[in-house]
Design an enzyme around this catalytic site. Structure first.
Site, mmCIF file in Angstrom:
data_model
loop_
_atom_site.group_PDB
_atom_site.id
_atom_site.type_symbol
_atom_site.label_atom_id
_atom_site.label_comp_id
_atom_site.label_asym_id
_atom_site.label_seq_id
_atom_site.Cartn_x
_atom_site.Cartn_y
_atom_site.Cartn_z
ATOM 1 N N SER A 189 4.793 -10.375 3.207
ATOM 2 C CA SER A 189 3.984 -9.444 3.993
ATOM 3 C C SER A 189 3.865 -9.976 5.399
ATOM 4 C CB SER A 189 2.580 -9.313 3.376
ATOM 5 O OG SER A 189 1.715 -8.638 4.271
ATOM 6 N N GLU A 198 -2.573 5.663 0.302
ATOM 7 C CA GLU A 198 -1.556 6.365 1.089
ATOM 8 C C GLU A 198 -1.907 6.425 2.576
ATOM 9 O OE1 GLU A 198 1.537 7.971 0.243
ATOM 10 O OE2 GLU A 198 1.528 8.024 2.421
ATOM 11 N N ASP A 248 -6.875 2.261 10.778
ATOM 12 C CA ASP A 248 -6.625 1.813 9.413
ATOM 13 C C ASP A 248 -7.911 1.951 8.600
ATOM 14 O OD1 ASP A 248 -5.942 0.056 7.172
ATOM 15 O OD2 ASP A 248 -4.303 -0.626 8.436
ATOM 16 N N ARG A 252 -7.973 0.791 5.154
ATOM 17 C CA ARG A 252 -7.622 0.220 3.851
ATOM 18 C C ARG A 252 -8.610 -0.794 3.288
ATOM 19 N NH1 ARG A 252 -1.384 -1.013 4.833
ATOM 20 N NH2 ARG A 252 -2.136 -1.208 6.961
ATOM 21 N N ASP A 288 0.851 -1.186 0.000
ATOM 22 C CA ASP A 288 0.000 0.000 0.000
ATOM 23 C C ASP A 288 0.889 1.239 0.000
ATOM 24 O OD1 ASP A 288 -2.371 -1.460 -0.024
ATOM 25 O OD2 ASP A 288 -2.304 -1.733 2.143
ATOM 26 N N GLU A 289 0.533 2.182 -0.840
ATOM 27 C CA GLU A 289 1.380 3.358 -1.103
ATOM 28 C C GLU A 289 1.860 4.065 0.164
ATOM 29 O OE1 GLU A 289 -0.700 6.535 -3.119
ATOM 30 O OE2 GLU A 289 1.174 7.302 -3.924
ATOM 31 N N CYS A 290 3.150 4.436 0.141
ATOM 32 C CA CYS A 290 3.723 5.279 1.183
ATOM 33 C C CYS A 290 4.713 6.192 0.465
ATOM 34 C CB CYS A 290 4.423 4.438 2.231
ATOM 35 S SG CYS A 290 5.345 5.433 3.412
ATOM 36 N N CYS A 345 8.470 0.911 4.632
ATOM 37 C CA CYS A 345 7.767 0.669 3.361
ATOM 38 C C CYS A 345 8.702 0.409 2.177
ATOM 39 C CB CYS A 345 6.804 1.805 3.081
ATOM 40 S SG CYS A 345 5.567 1.954 4.385
ATOM 41 N N CYS A 381 9.439 4.579 8.546
ATOM 42 C CA CYS A 381 8.709 3.319 8.363
ATOM 43 C C CYS A 381 9.530 2.373 7.473
ATOM 44 C CB CYS A 381 7.334 3.570 7.753
ATOM 45 S SG CYS A 381 7.436 4.496 6.229
ATOM 46 N N LYS A 397 -4.005 -8.494 5.593
ATOM 47 C CA LYS A 397 -3.833 -8.916 4.199
ATOM 48 C C LYS A 397 -3.896 -10.440 4.092
ATOM 49 C CE LYS A 397 -1.063 -4.875 2.961
ATOM 50 N NZ LYS A 397 0.312 -4.367 2.821
HETATM 51 ZN ZN LIG Z 1 5.657 4.006 5.116
#
Ligand SMILES: [Zn+2]
Length: 420
Positions: free
Chosen positions: A355, A291, A331, A333, A247-249, A262, A260, A360
Site C-alpha cells: 500500500s 466504494e 475521503d 474512509r 478499499d472497494e472500487c 485499483c 485508477c 492506512k
Molecule cells: Zn479505483
C-alpha cells in the site's frame, strides 16, 4: 385494493425505543476474553426482549430482508438452520480479542457463536454469526500472465497450473461498540449517537433513547478477508506476512476501468501474498466495502465528470480539489477503524505492506502493529489514464520509492477527455 397479499398476521409494532422488561436481555461486557462473560450480541428481531444491540444483522442487506418479508417471500420469524456452517479454519482467540480498545468495530466471537453460546441457543436465544470462514479457489487472469513472464511460480498447492489460487476467505459484518468508536474518533459518545441518528434520517431511535445499549449493527457494507497460505503463519513471528488493505472500487476491481490503479494494485497485492506464502509465510488481502473512498459510486462518477470537464482537462494538480468540491471532503474512509480486522487476525507485525497510503500506514502503526517494508505498485502496472490519480496521491504524501512530482510536473499530468 384487493390484489395485495397479507404478509404477516402480527401487524402490531413493538417499539424498542424505550427500555422495558428485559430479564431475558444478556448484558454485554465488551473486551472480556471469556465469551460468556462478554455476552452474546443479539440484534435479531424474532424476540424483542432478547435484543441487546441497536440495529440488526447483515448491514445494508437488512433492507432486502425487509422487502422479502414485505413481499411474502420470507417469514418474519425465520431462524437460520446453522448446521455445518461453522468456520473451516480456526482463527483465534488472540490476546487482542480481550483488549476493549483494540477491537471496537467487529465482534471477535462473531464466527464461533454456535460453539461458545450453546447454552443460550438451548434456552431459545436467536444469536446470529457476524463472521463466516470458508475456503475457495479464485482465478484472476493476470496471475497466469505473471506466470508466463516468470514473475510468479506455479507450485501446485497454493497456485495451481490452471491459475487457480487456493484461499481461505472470511466475511465480516460490522458490529460497533459505540463507546469505543467515539473514543477512537475522539468525539463524545452522545454526539456520535445523536449525529448517527440524525444523519440516517432518524432510522435508529435507540441511538438517542437507549444509552443502556452500547452495541450498534450499522447498515453499511462489511469486510472480506482473503488469506493465502497457512492461516497459522499469520501469527508466527518466524514466518513472513504480506498484507494489502484494499478499499472497494467496483469500476476497476470488477470491470477493469482504466481511470485508477485499483485492480492492478489489488492483483499486485495478491502476487506479493502468493510469493510470501510460497516462501513459507502467509498473505492477507483485506477488502473493505468502502466504494469510492466511502463516498459511493454516484459521487465518484460525478467527480469523474467534474475532473474531465474542468478548464484545462483532467489534471493531477486538481485531482483532490474536484472530489472536495462535490463531496465536501477528499475521503470518508476513516482508516482509524480499519486495523481492527488485523488485530482480530492476531497480526502484530506486517513484513510487507502492499500500500502507498499514508492514512492506512499511520492507522496500522498507531494501533500498535509493526510494519517492516512498504511496497508500491510497479510503474508498468499503472494504466495511462490513472497517472493523474497516482501522481496526485504521490504529491499529497503517499508512499513512493520514486520521485515525488512537483507542482510543475503535477500540472503537466493529464488524463483522457470524456468523449475520447
Ligand atoms: Zn479505483
Amino acid at each position: 385494493m384487493d390484489n395485495q397479499k397479507p404478509v404477516s398476521k402480527h401487524k402490531h409494532i413493538v417499539l424498542t425505543s424505550h427500555p422495558h422488561r428485559s430479564a431475558q436481555k444478556p448484558a454485554i461486557h465488551w473486551g472480556k476474553s471469556d465469551p460468556i462473560e462478554r455476552g452474546p450480541i443479539i440484534g435479531t428481531l424474532t424476540n424483542a426482549n432478547q435484543r441487546n444491540a441497536i440495529g440488526t444483522h447483515s448491514g445494508s442487506y437488512a433492507v432486502y430482508r425487509a422487502l422479502a418479508i414485505a413481499s411474502g417471500a420470507l417469514q418474519a420469524n425465520h431462524r437460520p438452520d446453522l448446521t455445518n456452517t461453522s468456520p473451516v479454519v480456526r482463527i483465534g482467540p488472540h490476546p487482542s480479542w480481550a483488549d476493549p480498545d483494540r477491537i471496537i468495530s467487529l465482534d471477535p466471537f462473531g464466527a464461533i457463536v454456535g460453539e461458545v453460546y450453546t447454552q443460550f441457543y438451548e434456552q431459545g436465544y436467536d444469536i446470529r454469526p457476524t463472521i463466516a470462514v470458508t475456503k475457495a479457489h479464485i482465478n484472476m487472469p493476470e496471475l497466469l500472465d505473471e506466470v508466463a513472464k516468470g514473475e510468479l511460480q506455479i507450485d501446485g498447492k497454493i497456485l495451481k497450473s490452471n491459475g487457480n489460487l487456493v484461499v481461505t476467505k472470511v466475511a465480516i459484518d460490522p458490529v460497533w461498540y459505540l463507546p469505543g468508536i467515539a473514543q477512537r474518533l475522539q468525539v463524545k459518545e452522545s454526539d456520535l449517537r445523536r449525529i448517527l441518528f440524525q444523519q440516517t434520517g432518524g432510522m435508529f431511535p435507540e441511538l438517542v433513547t437507549r444509552p443502556d445499549l452500547h452495541v450498534f449493527l450499522p447498515p453499511i457494507g462489511g469486510i472480506t478477508v482473503y488469506v493465502i497460505g497457512d492461516v497459522e503463519a499469520i501469527t508466527d513471528p518466524n514466518r513472513l506476512l504480506a498484507v494489502r488493505i484494499h478499499d472497494e472500487c467496483n469500476g476497476s476491481d470488477v470491470f477493469g476501468s482504466d481511470i485508477c490503479t485499483c485492480r492492478p494494485y489489488l492483483v499486485h497485492g495478491i502476487e506479493v501474498c502468493i510469493q510470501t506464502a510460497q516462501s513459507g509465510g502467509a498473505g492477507v488481502i483485506v477488502y473493505f466495502r468502502k466504494e469510492g473512498r466511502a463516498l459511493g459510486e454516484v459521487t465518484k462518477f460525478l467527480v469523474y465528470n467534474a475532473r474531465k470537464r474542468q478548464e484545462g482537462g483532467d489534471r493531477a494538480d486538481a485531482y483532490f480539489a474536484r472530489t472536495e468540491c462535490v463531496a465536501g471532503v477528499q475521503d470518508m474512509r476513516f482508516q482509524e477503524l480499519m486495523p481492527d480486522v488485523l488485530h482480530w487476525l492476531g497480526i502484530t507485525r506486517i513484513d510487507r505492506l502492499v500500500s502507498m497510503s499514508d492514512m492506512k500506514y499511520n492507522a496500522i502503526v498507531n494501533s500498535g502493529i509493526q510494519i517492516v517494508e512498504r511496497i508500491a505498485i510497479p510503474e508498468d502496472r499503472i494504466p495511462d489514464d490513472a497517472k493523474v490519480e497516482i501522481a496526485a496521491k504521490q504529491a499529497a504524501g503517499y508512499f513512493t520509492p520514486g520521485e515525488v512530482p512537483d507542482a510543475i510536473a503535477l500540472a503537466g499530468i493529464k488524463g483522457r477527455g470524456l468523449e475520447e
